[in-house]
Design a protein around this motif. Structure first.
Motif, PDB file in Angstrom:
ATOM      1  N   GLU B 235       8.230  28.596 -54.558  1.00 58.05           N
ATOM      2  CA  GLU B 235       8.138  27.145 -54.474  1.00 58.05           C
ATOM      3  C   GLU B 235       9.545  26.557 -54.397  1.00 58.05           C
ATOM      4  OE1 GLU B 235       5.569  25.436 -57.410  1.00 58.05           O
ATOM      5  OE2 GLU B 235       5.773  23.410 -56.633  1.00 58.05           O
ATOM      6  N   ASP B 245       4.835  18.082 -60.819  1.00 56.59           N
ATOM      7  CA  ASP B 245       3.662  18.381 -59.985  1.00 56.59           C
ATOM      8  C   ASP B 245       3.834  19.745 -59.310  1.00 56.59           C
ATOM      9  OD1 ASP B 245       1.285  18.059 -58.667  1.00 56.59           O
ATOM     10  OD2 ASP B 245       2.139  16.848 -57.048  1.00 56.59           O
ATOM     11  N   LYS B 247       3.224  23.199 -57.589  1.00 53.66           N
ATOM     12  CA  LYS B 247       2.134  23.573 -56.689  1.00 53.66           C
ATOM     13  C   LYS B 247       1.941  25.078 -56.606  1.00 53.66           C
ATOM     14  CE  LYS B 247       0.732  19.557 -55.182  1.00 53.66           C
ATOM     15  NZ  LYS B 247      -0.524  19.052 -55.753  1.00 53.66           N
ATOM     16  N   HIS B 248       2.668  25.821 -57.405  1.00 53.78           N
ATOM     17  CA  HIS B 248       2.441  27.261 -57.455  1.00 53.78           C
ATOM     18  C   HIS B 248       2.097  27.636 -58.894  1.00 53.78           C
ATOM     19  CE1 HIS B 248       2.961  31.578 -57.102  1.00 53.78           C
ATOM     20  NE2 HIS B 248       2.986  31.430 -55.798  1.00 53.78           N
ATOM     21  N   LEU B 309       4.265  21.097 -48.119  1.00 48.66           N
ATOM     22  CA  LEU B 309       3.097  20.333 -48.564  1.00 48.66           C
ATOM     23  C   LEU B 309       3.329  18.848 -48.353  1.00 48.66           C
ATOM     24  CD1 LEU B 309       2.633  22.282 -51.873  1.00 48.66           C
ATOM     25  CD2 LEU B 309       1.389  22.606 -49.738  1.00 48.66           C
ATOM     26  N   CYS B 317       1.240  29.448 -51.760  1.00 50.52           N
ATOM     27  CA  CYS B 317       0.023  29.728 -52.524  1.00 50.52           C
ATOM     28  C   CYS B 317      -1.178  29.284 -51.711  1.00 50.52           C
ATOM     29  CB  CYS B 317       0.063  28.989 -53.858  1.00 50.52           C
ATOM     30  SG  CYS B 317      -1.427  29.247 -54.833  1.00 50.52           S
ATOM     31  N   ASN B 320      -3.209  25.834 -52.067  1.00 51.27           N
ATOM     32  CA  ASN B 320      -2.838  24.586 -51.413  1.00 51.27           C
ATOM     33  C   ASN B 320      -3.429  24.459 -50.016  1.00 51.27           C
ATOM     34  OD1 ASN B 320      -1.148  23.782 -53.596  1.00 51.27           O
ATOM     35  ND2 ASN B 320       0.319  25.315 -52.907  1.00 51.27           N
ATOM     36  N   HIS B 321      -4.156  25.500 -49.574  1.00 55.53           N
ATOM     37  CA  HIS B 321      -4.764  25.446 -48.242  1.00 55.53           C
ATOM     38  C   HIS B 321      -6.239  25.116 -48.416  1.00 55.53           C
ATOM     39  CE1 HIS B 321      -1.307  27.450 -46.134  1.00 55.53           C
ATOM     40  NE2 HIS B 321      -1.012  27.638 -47.405  1.00 55.53           N
ATOM     41  N   LYS B 322      -6.624  23.976 -47.893  1.00 55.78           N
ATOM     42  CA  LYS B 322      -7.983  23.467 -48.132  1.00 55.78           C
ATOM     43  C   LYS B 322      -9.068  24.471 -47.781  1.00 55.78           C
ATOM     44  CE  LYS B 322      -8.085  18.467 -48.232  1.00 55.78           C
ATOM     45  NZ  LYS B 322      -6.749  18.047 -47.762  1.00 55.78           N
TER      46      LYS B 322
END
Lengths: 307, 326
Positions: B235, B245, B247-248, B309, B317, B320-322
């Motif tokens: 990250e 915040d 994200k990993h 992002l 990670c 984070n991919h929908k």
């Protein structure tokens, strides 16, 4: 009767008086932390308790028995009850011995020939959450965190009543530091161990110690329960130490109290309050020498304490 | 030219060992802009030291650069002839090491060492000495003129580290690499060093690449942060984004582990169970998978790419991919 009772302990190396009178007690099952900057004498205190450093004056009573100045012969049986964890985890393990030999060495030294060393090694490794096959490894094959655990296992081998731990988490990554502190907390509860921990990491002290003493130039300047000291530090030095702790939050705006300069030389101890020259709260009265005063179990050496 | 000073671009570095190639750095990308402080956080074995030695090209003989570039002011350092590289080290890029007790030569006075490192300058001896004294003063050594004649053992650890910083800044480098410069020091001295670095950075306007495993120090000092785990960047982004915040999952749990933000006495402190994977025998998929409590089937199959992002915030990670989260 306290388990450990240190009174007015003094150590000098030639002209340099490293310990200028240190007193504290440790009750059975209690964890006591000694905190202070490099050179404040923390390590000398526990080495003197263990008989590894000289102490010319004062007294160290373990279970009521005087052990200051005891000969090696007199100390040896006591080492069953007082175990030491050294600062450098890998350096304190002989590189030529396997982990099995290292953690069972205390039995050999104490001449406990009836012990099944393989079984003991297995039991001790299990106690510190290391796999049994680690018994055949050598220190260089361990990570820093694993070497620390071996240090804990060795300290526990003889079921001591008191552990003296010198910077037990120095050099460990945060993710591993938590594991070691959890392990020590757990063992303490299960085995009823008392501990003296030396550290300059205040974040660690908050989670392991019941009481703490703050050292400056070979003397205690404040002592009390960990909770009280973190909530209401009375000595300006304690307040400075607490405020020097960087927070893992970029928006944390600490009320940082700058500590001026560095500790003075022990060869030229300042007159009056020894912290005066660096103290942001110093007043005129501080040119006199402050005495150690205890109020409601909170000890303090300061003529202008914080409210 | 842009305001980018240092660009690490898809850098991969191996160590050849008896057990096979140890993949110490894999696909590392990040950049440092002019006058910016970038922190690199990671635990033992994450590749911080390999990264520094790769930038300075001070690598062990068994090091193999597999791919990628280290561009400094647009030029790939990995391709420069050794002569040019030597001219860069200590002049445009300088470094402060971890252990202040072993940084200085014990048998030469501090002044002599500070004169020696000005060997490229044409100034007279007296001018060089004045400059050395001025730098010592700038890092807060009292009475600098007189102390130039003293030897390293006559200084305390905190002072020696400040002298190391003075020496590193003497050539007014564009990039200062600080490798865990406060790890060996007490909290009170650590704060002094951080504050001093901030002041000097403003004064000299150099960029700093600050390596540390101490999250509190990173949070206080840095503009941007790169988080490394087992030889890869997991990250990177603005310091506030990373701390508020993350994200990993590794970053998040690393921050959770720091006892600095647990204000009440905790019975059990958070940890990250498990161990860093063997870099000579890398598992497939995400490297953090075995220790991650949010791992999904996809994490075992594919290595998650470092994806942007939002503005400048990157993470590697699958969460984070929908499409993967469903």
């Amino acid at each position: 009767m306290s388990l450990l009772d240190v009174k007015d302990l003094r150590t000098s190396y030639g002209q340099v008086n490293v310990l200028a009178g240190v007193s504290f007690t440790v009750e059975p099952g209690e964890t006591y932390a000694l905190v202070g900057e490099s050179g404040s004498g923390k390590t000398t205190v526990i080495r003197a308790i263990a008989g590894l450093a000289p102490a010319q004056e004062g007294s160290v009573k373990f279970e009521g028995r005087e052990i200051r100045g005891a000969s090696e012969r007199e100390m040896r049986p006591l080492r069953k009850d007082i175990a030491m964890m050294f600062q450098d985890p890998v350096g304190s393990l002989s590189p030529r011995l396997t982990i099995r030999s290292l953690i069972t060495e205390p039995y050999r030294i104490q001449g406990m020939k009836d012990r099944d060393l393989d079984a003991e090694a297995k039991r001790l490794l299990e106690m510190v959450n290391l796999p049994a096959h680690f018994a055949d490894r050598y220190p260089y094959q361990l990570s820093g965190g694993q070497a620390r655990r071996v240090g804990v296992a060795r300290a526990l081998a003889l079921e001591p009543k008191l552990i003296l731990a010198d910077e037990p988490t120095a050099g460990l990554d945060v993710s591993v530091q938590g594991e070691l502190l959890n392990l020590m907390n757990d063992l303490r509860e299960r085995l009823g161990l008392a501990m003296v921990i030396i550290t300059h990491n205040l974040n660690v002290v908050r989670h392991v110690a019941d009481r703490m003493g703050i050292m400056y130039l070979g003397r205690l300047v404040e002592e009390g329960t960990t909770e009280a000291i973190f909530k209401h530090p009375r000595h300006p030095y304690t307040r400075c130490l607490l405020s020097a702790n960087p927070e893992p939050d970029p928006d944390a705006r600490l009320e940082r109290i700058a500590l001026k300069g560095e500790p003075p030389s022990l060869l030229r101890r300042p007159k009056g309050c020894e912290f005066r020259e660096r103290c942001p709260f110093a007043q005129e009265v501080c040119s006199q020498t402050p005495q150690w005063e205890i109020e409601n179990g909170h000890g303090l050496r300061c003529l202008a304490p914080l409210g | 030219m842009s305001d980018t000073l240092l660009e690490i671009d898809r850098l991969s570095v191996d160590y050849e060992t008896a057990r096979g190639d140890l993949r110490a750095l894999r696909d590392i990308s990040f950049d440092v802009r002019k006058g910016e402080i970038v922190g690199i956080v990671g635990e033992s074995g994450c590749g911080k030291s390999t990264l520094i030695s790769s930038i300075l090209r001070l690598t062990a003989p068994n090091t193999r650069f597999r791919q990628g570039e280290v561009r400094f002011k647009g030029e790939d350092l990995l391709q420069l002839p050794e002569r040019r590289m030597r001219a860069l080290r200590g002049a445009d890029i300088s470094i402060v090491f971890q252990d202040p007790m072993q940084t200085h030569n014990p048998v030469l006075s501090i002044g002599q060492q500070m004169l020696d490192i000005q060997h490229r300058s044409k100034a007279s001896r007296a001018e060089k000495r004045a400059r050395a004294a001025q730098m010592l003063g700038a890092v807060g050594i009292p009475d600098p003129e007189a102390r130039l004649d003293q030897f390293p053992h006559e200084f305390s650890g905190g002072m020696r580290q400040r002298i190391a910083i003075a020496m590193a800044l003497m050539s007014e480098p564009d990039l200062l690499i600080a490798d865990e410069p406060t790890t060996a020091l007490d909290a009170t001295l650590e704060v002094q060093i951080i504050e001093r670095l901030q002041e000097l950075q403003r004064e000299f306007n150099c960029a700093i690449l600050f390596i540390s495993h101490h999250l509190g120090v990173i949070a206080e000092l840095c503009d941007r942060v790169v988080v490394m785990y087992a030889g890869a960047v997991v990250e990177s982004g603005d310091v506030r984004e990373i701390f508020h915040d993350p994200k990993h999952p590794y970053t998040r749990r690393l921050i959770d582990c720091d006892p600095g933000h647990i204000k009440e006495r905790a019975r059990v402190l958070p940890t990250i169970p498990g161990e860093v994977p063997d870099l000579a025998n890398l598992p497939g998929g995400c490297i953090f998978r075995d220790r991650c409590n949010q791992a999904m089937p996809r994490c075992a199959a594919e290595v998650p790419p470092l994806t942007q992002l939002k503005n400048g915030h990157h993470a590697a990670c699958w969460l984070n991919h929908k499409e993967a989260a469903e």
